[in-house]
Design an enzyme around this catalytic site. Sequence first.
Site, mmCIF file in Angstrom:
data_model
loop_
_atom_site.group_PDB
_atom_site.id
_atom_site.type_symbol
_atom_site.label_atom_id
_atom_site.label_comp_id
_atom_site.label_asym_id
_atom_site.label_seq_id
_atom_site.Cartn_x
_atom_site.Cartn_y
_atom_site.Cartn_z
ATOM 1 N N SER A 193 -5.913 68.950 45.838
ATOM 2 C CA SER A 193 -6.281 68.666 44.561
ATOM 3 C C SER A 193 -7.416 69.272 44.390
ATOM 4 C CB SER A 193 -6.365 67.288 44.112
ATOM 5 O OG SER A 193 -6.292 66.936 42.952
ATOM 6 N N ASP A 285 3.754 65.410 39.115
ATOM 7 C CA ASP A 285 2.348 66.030 39.373
ATOM 8 C C ASP A 285 2.145 66.893 38.062
ATOM 9 O OD1 ASP A 285 -0.323 66.730 39.943
ATOM 10 O OD2 ASP A 285 0.515 67.422 41.948
ATOM 11 N N HIS A 315 1.576 63.133 42.837
ATOM 12 C CA HIS A 315 0.172 63.512 43.079
ATOM 13 C C HIS A 315 -0.286 62.291 44.121
ATOM 14 C CE1 HIS A 315 -3.274 66.170 42.758
ATOM 15 N NE2 HIS A 315 -4.182 65.190 42.630
#
Length: 346
Positions: A193, A285, A315
Amino acid sequence: MTRTTLTLTALAAALACNAAMAQDAAQPPKAEAHMQKVLDALESLNGKPIETLSPEEARKQPTPADAVRKVLADEKKSTAPEPGVTVKDMTVPVEGGSVPVHIFTPEGKGPFPVMVYYHGGGFVIADTKVYEASPRALAKMAKAIMVSVDYRRAPEHKFPTAPNDAYAAYIWTTRHAKEFNGDPARVAVGGESAGGNLATVVSMMARDKKAQMPVHQLLVYPVVDNDMNNASYQRNANAKPLNKAMMAWFFKHYGGDPSSPYALPMKASSLKGLPPATIVAAEIDPLLSEGKAYADKLKKDGVKVDYKEYSGVTHEFFGMGAVVPKAKDAEQYAADALKKAFDAGH
């Protein structure tokens, strides 16, 4: 059929289409069973919506890692960290101070190849402790040392502090790897991320400053753009554990320059000369579309890319190998790519 009827029919069709799109936004794709168990556990921990909190409050909320521990506890399984890896804490000098790094070393003789790892959390929340399962798993699977960096977070330390800290930690690792049984000639970068953003930005900075290049970049659902109207943002606007409102909150606190490739790598005029990349993506996500677009942009600029999207997971799924089989698969996929890169670096 009259023109009025046609117009009304077209209007009704348009409204139905808009309603379907709104329904899609309200209902992201369905999670597979193991992933859903983690999402249910997370919901049961009664966290507040991150985007409604101050950064200090947000950092105290239950995390997906807490949800994984709950699933393990509910199934009467051990919540202890995976064995076979030792951890040593050190500090790295950075501009204006120092930051902690946590060195995960697998069993064996060494010297080991090294990956500098950057945790997720939107540049604002979380730390190595929250993401510990990932570097621990990768150290064991790739037979490599993971140097996990607790870079300084926004809003106390706005952009460009995080990339500058990340780069300083990478350079420090290339110079000091021998001190912890690492091979300074074989150093990769990676992260999840916001950490995926930092890994590819560090690669750019190394290229631009003509420093030693990472041998590989592992980018797990990286934040690389700020287009919050793309297909996956629309489809996953209300997804869990990451949604569109949270991303807007992270961007606001991070304070990144939206025109700078060191903030948003998709803004780079060229990605030529960056290290080979492995990109892991999750279906549920908001960051799915930009991860794929970044893979395509890297390829277009001549960078070798392996890209894999995992369906039915969200995610934050990477690092959940203890309870989500697809996460274990993704960890192995990433570890295999690292092993191949390190072997090529011999």
